[in-house]
Design a protein around this motif. Structure first.
Motif, PDB file in Angstrom:
ATOM      1  N   GLY A  36       0.801  -1.220   0.000  1.00  0.00           N
ATOM      2  CA  GLY A  36       0.000   0.000   0.000  1.00  0.00           C
ATOM      3  C   GLY A  36       0.832   1.267   0.000  1.00  0.00           C
ATOM      4  O   GLY A  36       0.435   2.270   0.564  1.00  0.00           O
ATOM      5  N   HIS A  37       1.987   1.243  -0.651  1.00  0.00           N
ATOM      6  CA  HIS A  37       2.888   2.402  -0.680  1.00  0.00           C
ATOM      7  C   HIS A  37       2.231   3.589  -1.372  1.00  0.00           C
ATOM      8  O   HIS A  37       1.588   3.417  -2.400  1.00  0.00           O
ATOM      9  CB  HIS A  37       4.158   2.077  -1.450  1.00  0.00           C
ATOM     10  N   TYR A  38       2.421   4.757  -0.806  1.00  0.00           N
ATOM     11  CA  TYR A  38       2.043   5.986  -1.507  1.00  0.00           C
ATOM     12  C   TYR A  38       2.911   7.135  -1.030  1.00  0.00           C
ATOM     13  O   TYR A  38       3.468   7.102   0.065  1.00  0.00           O
ATOM     14  CB  TYR A  38       0.553   6.307  -1.348  1.00  0.00           C
ATOM     15  N   ILE A  39       3.059   8.114  -1.919  1.00  0.00           N
ATOM     16  CA  ILE A  39       3.866   9.289  -1.605  1.00  0.00           C
ATOM     17  C   ILE A  39       2.968  10.298  -0.888  1.00  0.00           C
ATOM     18  O   ILE A  39       1.956  10.727  -1.435  1.00  0.00           O
ATOM     19  CB  ILE A  39       4.442   9.925  -2.892  1.00  0.00           C
ATOM     20  N   LYS A  40       3.357  10.660   0.324  1.00  0.00           N
ATOM     21  CA  LYS A  40       2.614  11.681   1.066  1.00  0.00           C
ATOM     22  C   LYS A  40       3.055  13.071   0.641  1.00  0.00           C
ATOM     23  O   LYS A  40       2.252  13.983   0.543  1.00  0.00           O
ATOM     24  CB  LYS A  40       2.830  11.491   2.570  1.00  0.00           C
ATOM     25  N   TYR A  41       4.356  13.229   0.379  1.00  0.00           N
ATOM     26  CA  TYR A  41       4.888  14.524  -0.057  1.00  0.00           C
ATOM     27  C   TYR A  41       6.150  14.293  -0.868  1.00  0.00           C
ATOM     28  O   TYR A  41       6.952  13.414  -0.540  1.00  0.00           O
ATOM     29  CB  TYR A  41       5.225  15.417   1.145  1.00  0.00           C
ATOM     30  N   SER A  42       6.314  15.102  -1.911  1.00  0.00           N
ATOM     31  CA  SER A  42       7.531  15.040  -2.708  1.00  0.00           C
ATOM     32  C   SER A  42       7.688  16.320  -3.515  1.00  0.00           C
ATOM     33  O   SER A  42       6.707  16.827  -4.049  1.00  0.00           O
ATOM     34  CB  SER A  42       7.478  13.855  -3.668  1.00  0.00           C
ATOM     35  N   PRO A  43       8.917  16.815  -3.634  1.00  0.00           N
ATOM     36  CA  PRO A  43       9.140  17.997  -4.465  1.00  0.00           C
ATOM     37  C   PRO A  43       9.202  17.658  -5.955  1.00  0.00           C
ATOM     38  O   PRO A  43       9.041  18.548  -6.784  1.00  0.00           O
ATOM     39  CB  PRO A  43      10.480  18.537  -3.978  1.00  0.00           C
ATOM     40  N   HIS A  44       9.438  16.371  -6.306  1.00  0.00           N
ATOM     41  CA  HIS A  44       9.563  16.024  -7.730  1.00  0.00           C
ATOM     42  C   HIS A  44       9.417  14.508  -7.923  1.00  0.00           C
ATOM     43  O   HIS A  44       9.856  13.727  -7.075  1.00  0.00           O
ATOM     44  CB  HIS A  44      10.935  16.475  -8.252  1.00  0.00           C
ATOM     45  N   PRO A  45       8.827  14.087  -9.047  1.00  0.00           N
ATOM     46  CA  PRO A  45       8.622  12.655  -9.279  1.00  0.00           C
ATOM     47  C   PRO A  45       9.915  11.834  -9.371  1.00  0.00           C
ATOM     48  O   PRO A  45       9.911  10.651  -9.038  1.00  0.00           O
ATOM     49  CB  PRO A  45       7.865  12.583 -10.600  1.00  0.00           C
ATOM     50  N   MET A  46      11.025  12.429  -9.807  1.00  0.00           N
ATOM     51  CA  MET A  46      12.282  11.671  -9.861  1.00  0.00           C
ATOM     52  C   MET A  46      12.713  11.244  -8.461  1.00  0.00           C
ATOM     53  O   MET A  46      13.198  10.125  -8.261  1.00  0.00           O
ATOM     54  CB  MET A  46      13.393  12.499 -10.515  1.00  0.00           C
ATOM     55  N   LEU A  47      12.538  12.127  -7.485  1.00  0.00           N
ATOM     56  CA  LEU A  47      12.898  11.790  -6.108  1.00  0.00           C
ATOM     57  C   LEU A  47      11.912  10.772  -5.539  1.00  0.00           C
ATOM     58  O   LEU A  47      12.299   9.859  -4.804  1.00  0.00           O
ATOM     59  CB  LEU A  47      12.937  13.049  -5.245  1.00  0.00           C
ATOM     60  N   SER A  48      10.636  10.916  -5.896  1.00  0.00           N
ATOM     61  CA  SER A  48       9.605   9.973  -5.441  1.00  0.00           C
ATOM     62  C   SER A  48       9.919   8.565  -5.913  1.00  0.00           C
ATOM     63  O   SER A  48       9.801   7.598  -5.156  1.00  0.00           O
ATOM     64  CB  SER A  48       8.232  10.371  -5.988  1.00  0.00           C
ATOM     65  N   LYS A  49      10.309   8.456  -7.157  1.00  0.00           N
ATOM     66  CA  LYS A  49      10.604   7.150  -7.744  1.00  0.00           C
ATOM     67  C   LYS A  49      11.734   6.455  -6.993  1.00  0.00           C
ATOM     68  O   LYS A  49      11.665   5.258  -6.707  1.00  0.00           O
ATOM     69  CB  LYS A  49      10.970   7.322  -9.223  1.00  0.00           C
ATOM     70  N   GLU A  50      12.772   7.201  -6.632  1.00  0.00           N
ATOM     71  CA  GLU A  50      13.899   6.614  -5.901  1.00  0.00           C
ATOM     72  C   GLU A  50      13.480   6.204  -4.491  1.00  0.00           C
ATOM     73  O   GLU A  50      13.848   5.126  -4.012  1.00  0.00           O
ATOM     74  CB  GLU A  50      15.079   7.581  -5.852  1.00  0.00           C
TER      75      GLU A  50
END
Length: 142
Positions: free
Chosen positions: A93-107
């Motif tokens: 159930g992973h999800y991004i709560k906050y991120s400045p950019h999708p490249m960082l989210s992906k990592e």
């Protein structure tokens, strides 16, 4: 004249998309592929022992790779990944709560999805526990 107008419109549209993508905050919508609604879950505040990455947090962070594209563009910041650590130590159930950019989210997602965890426990019994992990991407000072 008509071709110049179209060319100008395309250029303005491209600039608008670029500027819109340079905002200080990028939010990835939740897209859980695993249903966690039917599971009995607990927050980290409710458990006696919190879930931890097998090998420890230092080991997890040692596997982090700063995306070259983000580095080249000067993109930095904190990514927060929320997910459920199951009784058997898998993250779902992973999800991004906050991120400045999708490249960082992906990592950040790559790191969490590739990690086994020791489960949270209540009275020495493993339980499904929600966990929130921050990943800080910053460049070394020259």
């Amino acid at each position: 004249m008509y071709n110049k107008s179209i060319s100008l419109l395309v250029l303005l549209l491209a600039i608008g998309i670029w500027i819109g993508g340079c905002g200080s905050s990028y939010q990835i919508p939740r897209n859980n592929t695993v249903s966690v609604d039917s599971l009995e879950t607990y927050s980290v505040a409710e458990v006696d022992s919190k879930p931890k990455p097998v090998g420890g947090y230092k080991y997890l962070l040692s596997k982090m790779e700063y995306p070259q594209g983000a580095r080249d563009r000067g993109i930095k910041g904190k990514v927060i990944v929320n997910f459920l650590v199951t009784k058997d130590g898998n993250g779902i159930g992973h999800y991004i709560k906050y991120s400045p950019h999708p490249m960082l989210s992906k990592e950040a997602l790559r790191l969490v999805k590739g990690t086994k965890f020791t489960p949270g426990k209540i009275d020495s019994q493993p339980v499904n526990t929600w966990l929130s992990l921050p990943f800080h991407f910053k460049m070394a000072k020259k």
